[in-house]
Write a protein that holds these residues in place. Sequence first.
Motif, PDB file in Angstrom:
ATOM      1  N   GLU A 145      38.623  59.598  61.403  1.00 26.62           N
ATOM      2  CA  GLU A 145      38.420  58.501  62.357  1.00 26.62           C
ATOM      3  C   GLU A 145      38.610  57.137  61.698  1.00 26.62           C
ATOM      4  O   GLU A 145      39.089  56.180  62.331  1.00 26.62           O
ATOM      5  CB  GLU A 145      37.046  58.578  63.018  1.00 26.62           C
ATOM      6  CG  GLU A 145      35.857  58.575  62.062  1.00 26.62           C
ATOM      7  CD  GLU A 145      35.394  59.976  61.700  1.00 26.62           C
ATOM      8  OE1 GLU A 145      34.179  60.149  61.480  1.00 26.62           O
ATOM      9  OE2 GLU A 145      36.248  60.886  61.664  1.00 26.62           O
ATOM     10  N   GLN A 148      42.327  56.651  61.365  1.00 26.95           N
ATOM     11  CA  GLN A 148      42.921  56.354  62.671  1.00 26.95           C
ATOM     12  C   GLN A 148      42.648  54.909  63.075  1.00 26.95           C
ATOM     13  O   GLN A 148      43.525  54.221  63.618  1.00 26.95           O
ATOM     14  CB  GLN A 148      42.378  57.299  63.740  1.00 26.95           C
ATOM     15  CG  GLN A 148      43.059  57.167  65.092  1.00 26.95           C
ATOM     16  CD  GLN A 148      44.545  57.488  65.020  1.00 26.95           C
ATOM     17  OE1 GLN A 148      44.934  58.538  64.505  1.00 26.95           O
ATOM     18  NE2 GLN A 148      45.372  56.569  65.521  1.00 26.95           N
ATOM     19  N   ALA A 149      41.447  54.425  62.791  1.00 29.64           N
ATOM     20  CA  ALA A 149      41.095  53.045  63.113  1.00 29.64           C
ATOM     21  C   ALA A 149      41.994  52.073  62.347  1.00 29.64           C
ATOM     22  O   ALA A 149      42.448  51.050  62.890  1.00 29.64           O
ATOM     23  CB  ALA A 149      39.630  52.793  62.778  1.00 29.64           C
ATOM     24  N   ARG A 151      45.039  52.768  61.196  1.00 27.13           N
ATOM     25  CA  ARG A 151      46.393  52.871  61.761  1.00 27.13           C
ATOM     26  C   ARG A 151      46.515  52.126  63.090  1.00 27.13           C
ATOM     27  O   ARG A 151      47.535  51.497  63.376  1.00 27.13           O
ATOM     28  CB  ARG A 151      46.770  54.347  61.943  1.00 27.13           C
ATOM     29  CG  ARG A 151      47.103  55.079  60.641  1.00 27.13           C
ATOM     30  CD  ARG A 151      47.808  56.403  60.900  1.00 27.13           C
ATOM     31  NE  ARG A 151      46.944  57.338  61.611  1.00 27.13           N
ATOM     32  CZ  ARG A 151      46.134  58.209  60.998  1.00 27.13           C
ATOM     33  NH1 ARG A 151      46.063  58.235  59.664  1.00 27.13           N
ATOM     34  NH2 ARG A 151      45.381  59.042  61.699  1.00 27.13           N
ATOM     35  N   ASP A 152      45.459  52.231  63.916  1.00 29.03           N
ATOM     36  CA  ASP A 152      45.482  51.536  65.210  1.00 29.03           C
ATOM     37  C   ASP A 152      45.599  50.024  65.029  1.00 29.03           C
ATOM     38  O   ASP A 152      46.390  49.361  65.714  1.00 29.03           O
ATOM     39  CB  ASP A 152      44.212  51.862  66.004  1.00 29.03           C
ATOM     40  CG  ASP A 152      44.214  53.289  66.536  1.00 29.03           C
ATOM     41  OD1 ASP A 152      45.293  53.920  66.517  1.00 29.03           O
ATOM     42  OD2 ASP A 152      43.134  53.767  66.951  1.00 29.03           O
ATOM     43  N   ALA A 155      49.027  49.082  63.711  1.00 30.74           N
ATOM     44  CA  ALA A 155      50.032  49.119  64.777  1.00 30.74           C
ATOM     45  C   ALA A 155      49.894  47.898  65.690  1.00 30.74           C
ATOM     46  O   ALA A 155      50.895  47.314  66.140  1.00 30.74           O
ATOM     47  CB  ALA A 155      49.885  50.405  65.589  1.00 30.74           C
ATOM     48  N   MET A 156      48.662  47.522  65.955  1.00 23.67           N
ATOM     49  CA  MET A 156      48.411  46.350  66.795  1.00 23.67           C
ATOM     50  C   MET A 156      48.946  45.085  66.116  1.00 23.67           C
ATOM     51  O   MET A 156      49.546  44.219  66.771  1.00 23.67           O
ATOM     52  CB  MET A 156      46.919  46.209  67.076  1.00 23.67           C
ATOM     53  CG  MET A 156      46.579  45.117  68.080  1.00 23.67           C
ATOM     54  SD  MET A 156      44.806  45.000  68.408  1.00 23.67           S
ATOM     55  CE  MET A 156      44.515  46.598  69.200  1.00 23.67           C
TER      56      MET A 156
END
Length: 211
Positions: A145, A148-149, A151-152, A155-156
């Motif tokens: 998690e 993923q945070a 990567r998010d 990406a943003m």
Amino acid sequence: MQYGAGAQKKMADFSEKALDNVKTQDLGEVGDLLSGVVSELKSFDAEEERGVFGFFKKSANKITAMKAKYAKAETNINKICQVLEGHQVQLMKDVAILDKMYELNLTYFKELTMYILAGKKKLKEVQEGQLKELLMKAQTSGLAEDAQAARDLEAMCGRFEKKVHDLELTRMISIQTAPQIRLVQNNDTVMVEKIQSTIVNTICLLYTSPS
């Protein structure tokens, strides 16, 4: 996605309609009218010259013919001058509108620049701050998690960077539009001056010619 969208849309709409909204006169038509004035004057001068040479032969007839030719030339020139004055008024209005358009374009340029500078500043803060912290946390914890945070957010940041680049492209339209507006405005101003000069000089010639 919506960052700077309002300013971007205003600039896009403005650049599309900018020059179309100016009802600039047909400069080709104005040029033809200016040539028409010169032709009328040349025609009258030629007729007047022939009349002077033949004055001693048939003076009465020549004077009558000269007066008739003058009257015809005066009528034609006055009609052309009236049309030219109408063009001149419209061109002067266009010049004033183009001034306002230039200022509006400058406003949009400044607004876009503000969004670009603020966006770049915020992007740098997030990349060097929050994103770096999340990447370190994910590396330390090894949790899915956390990875993923990170990567998010990464990406943003990438999407936001592209958005700022899009704003820069829109600002480039503003930079390109400014000289186009000035070019059209300058052409209109030059034509106004030509019309003014032609009308003034023609009136002087008409009223100093023999009648």
